[in-house]
Design an enzyme around this catalytic site. Structure first.
Site: not given
Length: 147
Positions: A17-19, A22
């Site tokens: 996931t990203d910041q 998601v």
């Protein structure tokens, strides 16, 4: 055999996931590779065995369309099939769904087989007749509705 669709399940890991929380877009391409490998395995073959014989299947093109994000802890289902195959180039199709069956991603990737030593393309029918025949039987015959 007709229009074979492989199903691969992935539990989204935190590192994917990203910041924003998601799944980072690049991970979907990795998951497409997992789906492609599963499809080939379901057909009774192995990329690793093909590579041992001096043949590679590089990616020519990848198309990805993002519909609905997946997040940490979600379960993703990767559906993979042979969208088209002409004895030379194969295009795999992908749908990635959440566990509720909602579409998250659609995509495709195009590949040709080449000799490892010089990257010259080969025809599957000449070097891998069994793969060729399986792909001919498994490829999508027409556009499926809702598949």
């Amino acid at each position: 055999m007709s229009h074979v669709v492989a199903h691969t399940n992935i539990e989204v890991r935190y590192a994917e996931t990203d910041q924003m929380g998601v799944v980072h877009h690049s991970n979907y391409i990795v998951w497409m590779e997992l789906g492609r490998t599963q499809l080939i395995k379901d057909l009774g073959f192995s990329y690793a065995e093909m590579e041992k014989s001096g043949i590679l299947a590089p990616v020519l093109d990848v198309q990805v369309s993002y519909k609905k994000p997946l997040t940490y802890g979600d379960n993703a289902i990767i559906k993979t099939w042979i969208d088209s195959y002409d004895g030379f180039k194969v295009i795999y199709g992908y749908s990635i769904l959440n566990e509720s069956g909602e579409l998250s991603v659609t995509g495709s990737s195009s590949h040709v087989c080449v000799r490892k030593e010089d990257f010259r393309p080969i025809r599957m029918k000449k070097m891998f007749l069994d793969w060729h025949e399986a792909y001919e039987k498994a490829k999508k015959k027409q556009q499926p509705v809702g598949d």
